[in-house]
Scaffold this motif. Structure first.
Motif, short mmCIF file in Angstrom:
data_model
loop_
_atom_site.label_atom_id
_atom_site.label_comp_id
_atom_site.label_asym_id
_atom_site.label_seq_id
_atom_site.Cartn_x
_atom_site.Cartn_y
_atom_site.Cartn_z
N ALA A 107 32.23 -78.32 -120.08
CA ALA A 107 31.45 -77.15 -120.48
C ALA A 107 31.56 -76.95 -121.99
O ALA A 107 32.66 -76.87 -122.54
CB ALA A 107 31.95 -75.91 -119.75
N LEU A 108 30.42 -76.88 -122.64
CA LEU A 108 30.37 -76.70 -124.09
C LEU A 108 29.97 -75.28 -124.44
O LEU A 108 29.40 -74.56 -123.61
CB LEU A 108 29.35 -77.67 -124.70
CG LEU A 108 29.62 -79.16 -124.48
CD1 LEU A 108 28.44 -79.97 -124.99
CD2 LEU A 108 30.90 -79.57 -125.19
N PRO A 109 30.23 -74.83 -125.66
CA PRO A 109 29.76 -73.51 -126.09
C PRO A 109 28.24 -73.43 -125.94
O PRO A 109 27.53 -74.40 -126.13
CB PRO A 109 30.17 -73.45 -127.57
CG PRO A 109 31.34 -74.37 -127.66
CD PRO A 109 31.04 -75.49 -126.71
N GLY A 110 27.77 -72.24 -125.57
CA GLY A 110 26.34 -72.05 -125.44
C GLY A 110 25.80 -72.40 -124.07
O GLY A 110 24.59 -72.35 -123.84
N VAL A 166 31.01 -89.28 -98.29
CA VAL A 166 31.70 -88.41 -97.34
C VAL A 166 32.64 -87.47 -98.07
O VAL A 166 32.79 -86.29 -97.72
CB VAL A 166 32.49 -89.26 -96.32
CG1 VAL A 166 33.36 -88.36 -95.45
CG2 VAL A 166 31.53 -90.06 -95.44
N LEU A 167 33.27 -87.99 -99.14
CA LEU A 167 34.25 -87.20 -99.89
C LEU A 167 33.64 -86.41 -101.02
O LEU A 167 34.35 -85.82 -101.83
CB LEU A 167 35.33 -88.13 -100.45
CG LEU A 167 36.15 -88.88 -99.41
CD1 LEU A 167 37.12 -89.82 -100.12
CD2 LEU A 167 36.91 -87.93 -98.51
N LEU A 168 32.31 -86.40 -101.10
CA LEU A 168 31.64 -85.79 -102.23
C LEU A 168 32.11 -84.36 -102.50
O LEU A 168 32.36 -83.96 -103.62
CB LEU A 168 30.13 -85.79 -102.00
CG LEU A 168 29.27 -85.09 -103.07
CD1 LEU A 168 29.50 -85.78 -104.42
CD2 LEU A 168 27.82 -85.14 -102.67
N GLY A 169 32.25 -83.60 -101.41
CA GLY A 169 32.65 -82.21 -101.59
C GLY A 169 34.01 -82.06 -102.21
O GLY A 169 34.33 -81.02 -102.77
N GLY A 170 34.87 -83.12 -102.12
CA GLY A 170 36.22 -83.01 -102.67
C GLY A 170 36.39 -83.76 -103.96
O GLY A 170 37.49 -83.91 -104.44
N GLY A 171 35.30 -84.30 -104.55
CA GLY A 171 35.43 -85.04 -105.80
C GLY A 171 35.94 -84.13 -106.90
O GLY A 171 35.49 -83.00 -107.06
N ALA A 172 36.90 -84.61 -107.65
CA ALA A 172 37.48 -83.78 -108.71
C ALA A 172 36.63 -83.89 -109.95
O ALA A 172 36.44 -84.96 -110.48
CB ALA A 172 38.90 -84.25 -109.00
N VAL A 173 36.12 -82.78 -110.44
CA VAL A 173 35.35 -82.73 -111.67
C VAL A 173 36.03 -81.75 -112.61
O VAL A 173 36.26 -80.60 -112.25
CB VAL A 173 33.90 -82.28 -111.40
CG1 VAL A 173 33.11 -82.25 -112.70
CG2 VAL A 173 33.23 -83.20 -110.39
N PHE A 174 36.38 -82.21 -113.79
CA PHE A 174 37.15 -81.40 -114.73
C PHE A 174 36.24 -80.77 -115.76
O PHE A 174 35.37 -81.41 -116.32
CB PHE A 174 38.19 -82.27 -115.44
CG PHE A 174 39.31 -82.68 -114.54
CD1 PHE A 174 40.51 -82.01 -114.56
CD2 PHE A 174 39.14 -83.73 -113.66
CE1 PHE A 174 41.54 -82.39 -113.73
CE2 PHE A 174 40.17 -84.11 -112.82
CZ PHE A 174 41.37 -83.43 -112.86
N PHE A 175 36.47 -79.47 -116.00
CA PHE A 175 35.67 -78.74 -116.95
C PHE A 175 36.52 -78.32 -118.14
O PHE A 175 37.64 -77.84 -117.97
CB PHE A 175 35.10 -77.47 -116.31
CG PHE A 175 34.00 -77.75 -115.34
CD1 PHE A 175 32.69 -77.67 -115.75
CD2 PHE A 175 34.29 -78.11 -114.04
CE1 PHE A 175 31.67 -77.93 -114.85
CE2 PHE A 175 33.28 -78.36 -113.14
CZ PHE A 175 31.95 -78.27 -113.55
N LEU A 176 35.96 -78.50 -119.34
CA LEU A 176 36.57 -77.92 -120.54
C LEU A 176 35.87 -76.58 -120.77
O LEU A 176 34.66 -76.52 -120.92
CB LEU A 176 36.36 -78.83 -121.74
CG LEU A 176 36.93 -80.25 -121.62
CD1 LEU A 176 36.77 -80.96 -122.95
CD2 LEU A 176 38.38 -80.20 -121.22
N ARG A 177 36.65 -75.49 -120.82
CA ARG A 177 36.04 -74.18 -120.95
C ARG A 177 36.45 -73.54 -122.27
O ARG A 177 37.58 -73.66 -122.72
CB ARG A 177 36.50 -73.27 -119.80
CG ARG A 177 36.00 -73.73 -118.44
CD ARG A 177 36.35 -72.68 -117.40
NE ARG A 177 35.80 -72.99 -116.11
CZ ARG A 177 36.41 -73.77 -115.21
NH1 ARG A 177 37.57 -74.32 -115.50
NH2 ARG A 177 35.84 -74.01 -114.05
N ARG A 178 35.51 -72.84 -122.84
CA ARG A 178 35.81 -72.13 -124.09
C ARG A 178 36.67 -70.94 -123.80
O ARG A 178 36.58 -70.29 -122.76
CB ARG A 178 34.52 -71.65 -124.76
CG ARG A 178 33.65 -72.77 -125.29
CD ARG A 178 32.51 -72.20 -126.09
NE ARG A 178 33.01 -71.54 -127.27
CZ ARG A 178 32.42 -70.51 -127.85
NH1 ARG A 178 31.33 -70.01 -127.36
NH2 ARG A 178 32.94 -69.97 -128.94
#
Length: 475
Positions: free
Chosen positions: A379-382, A455-467
């Protein structure tokens, strides 16, 4: 002799990868979230250079792999890769136990981000490539030097591949043809360690940030081409310049580029392109966007290569530039955030909060399982986001697969796939057939893996950078 590359393919590569693998290979410990919206950049992770699609094994002969007292016959020789714009690349395999996948997409990749980075013998593979077929296409002279007896294109390719496998995988493998086996022995005995060849085209770094009203950079061009064409971002008033502010339309190796953003320009992130025509250096590694065996370049035509630079600017607040690269030494992916703003930039990753102060830079290594696809959405600013995706392939299958016992075989055939031709193969004359028509048996493990991924899509780890809260001021 060989091929060309079109930069327009990157969007298509991103769509194919997203459709094929929508799960992450991250180890436990990261925050889990759904797919991000408003993704600004979904292209596969690529630091620049050539891109190609695997066509198949075209010039080959038989070899025998010996393991646990058993013998396994397999084809050994040259692959072809089709490149957008016409032409081909010629490659050899450097992961004997891993299958190839139909029409797999490949990207030029530094050695350190493949199994070659862990291999003390990698430099000897480059020597083999430079001193054998097809770089040495006078087969009579090659046979005389190796004292092998008469060689054909097929047996010369087989002998070369066998020698490469001995260095890349450390396996007991022999060419069936006596002349090919003597060539392999000669190459193995005489190989010397050489240094990794330079990339065809990259930018160092490939992302910069800063405040509007000045020049952002520098981004340094690294290329083996004489000159490269520079295309400015499609943002009114924004230019690519040298350090003195003079617009740059051509660059060469070592040229420093800056992105000049006029004061008052609305906060944004924009990309610009650097493109060149050059022959990709023999010995450059090509890693797949899917789990298809890593390849090493044996020959290239004058080819179009490309690198993309990104610039982010704002009036105030946190202004991060984000980059990512595979870290095979640590078994993960390095995410680097450099903050050129006047407020701190914070992000949460693997249950930790990391703060990058104004004017600071920090790198976080995210563990990723070997042979697994990963996807990080940032996640980027804006409200915009940036996505990094790829497959961590830092080891040969022989390093990651436990030794088999008795009559057990590896889960996939230890081969480059030939397209289903009979023993002895074909020459490179027919290059129209590809792996989608024949070699399907060796794609089965990956197809099953992709099915599990969905099948595992719902548990895929996606990391967010947050401001950090409050950093949105002025956006």
């Amino acid at each position: 002799m060989f091929a060309a590359f079109s930069v327009q393919r990157r969007e298509r590569l991103g769509r194919r990868l997203a459709a094929a693998v929508l799960t992450s290979g991250l180890v436990a410990g990261g925050s889990i979230a759904g797919a991000a919206v408003a993704v600004a950049d979904e292209n596969p992770q690529h630091q620049g250079g050539a891109s190609a699609t695997l066509k198949g094994l075209t010039t080959f002969d038989d070899a025998v792999l010996k393991k646990n007292g058993e013998e396994k016959k397999l084809p050994a020789g040259l692959f072809e890769m089709a490149v957008d714009g016409g032409g081909t690349l010629k490659t050899y395999c450097i992961d004997i136990h891993n299958p190839t996948l139909p029409k797999a997409e490949y990207l030029e990749t530094p050695w350190e981000q493949t199994s070659l980075g862990r291999n003390d013998e990698a430099g000897k593979i480059l020597w083999v490539l430079k001193n054998s077929y097809p770089q040495i296409d006078n087969l009579a002279a090659l046979a005389d030097k190796a004292q092998s007896g008469p060689l054909t294109e097929k047996t010369a390719a087989a002998g070369t591949q066998v020698a490469i496998w001995r260095f890349s995988d450390g396996v007991d493998v022999e060419a069936k043809d006596p002349a090919a086996e003597k060539l392999a022995d000669w190459l193995q005995a005489n190989a010397k360690k050489l240094e990794e060849p330079k990339a065809s085209l990259t930018l160092e770094p490939n992302a910069v940030s800063g405040k509007a009203g000045g020049k952002l950079g520098p981004l340094t061009v690294r290329t083996n081409a004489g000159t490269a064409t520079v295309t400015a971002p499609d943002v009114s008033g924004v230019k690519v310049t040298d350090k003195d502010g003079k617009p740059v339309t051509e660059a060469k190796d070592g040229t420093e580029l800056y992105v000049d953003v006029p004061a008052g320009t609305a906060d944004a992130t924009a990309a610009f392109n650097v493109q060149a025509s050059t022959s990709v250096s023999v010995g450059r590694a090509f890693a797949s966007l899917s789990k298809s065996q890593t390849q090493i370049l044996a020959g290239s035509s004058e080819s179009t290569v490309s690198a993309t630079g990104n610039a982010t600017w704002a009036k105030k607040g946190a202004i991060p530039a984000l980059t990512a690269e595979k870290n095979c030494a640590k078994g993960g992916v390095d995410i680097t955030a450099k903050n050129e703003g006047d407020e701190a930039f914070t992000f949460e990753l693997a249950e930790q909060k990391v703060e990058v102060g104004a004017g600071e830079s920090k790198t976080v290594t995210v563990p990723v399982a070997e042979d697994q696809p990963y996807e990080f959405t940032i996640a980027l600013p804006g409200g915009e986001t940036k996505t990094f995706k790829g497959v961590l392939d830092c080891k040969t299958s022989s390093e990651t697969t436990p030794p088999t016992t008795g009559g057990d075989e590896p889960s996939s055939e230890p081969s480059p796939q030939s397209g289903g031709t009979t023993s002895g193969g074909t020459t490179g004359g027919d290059t129209t057939g590809d792996l989608a028509e024949t070699g399907a048996s060796n794609a089965t493990p990956m197809i099953a893996g992709i099915a599990v991924a969905f099948v595992l899509l719902g548990g895929g780890a996606v990391f967010f950078l947050r401001r950090k809260k409050g950093a949105a001021a002025g956006q």
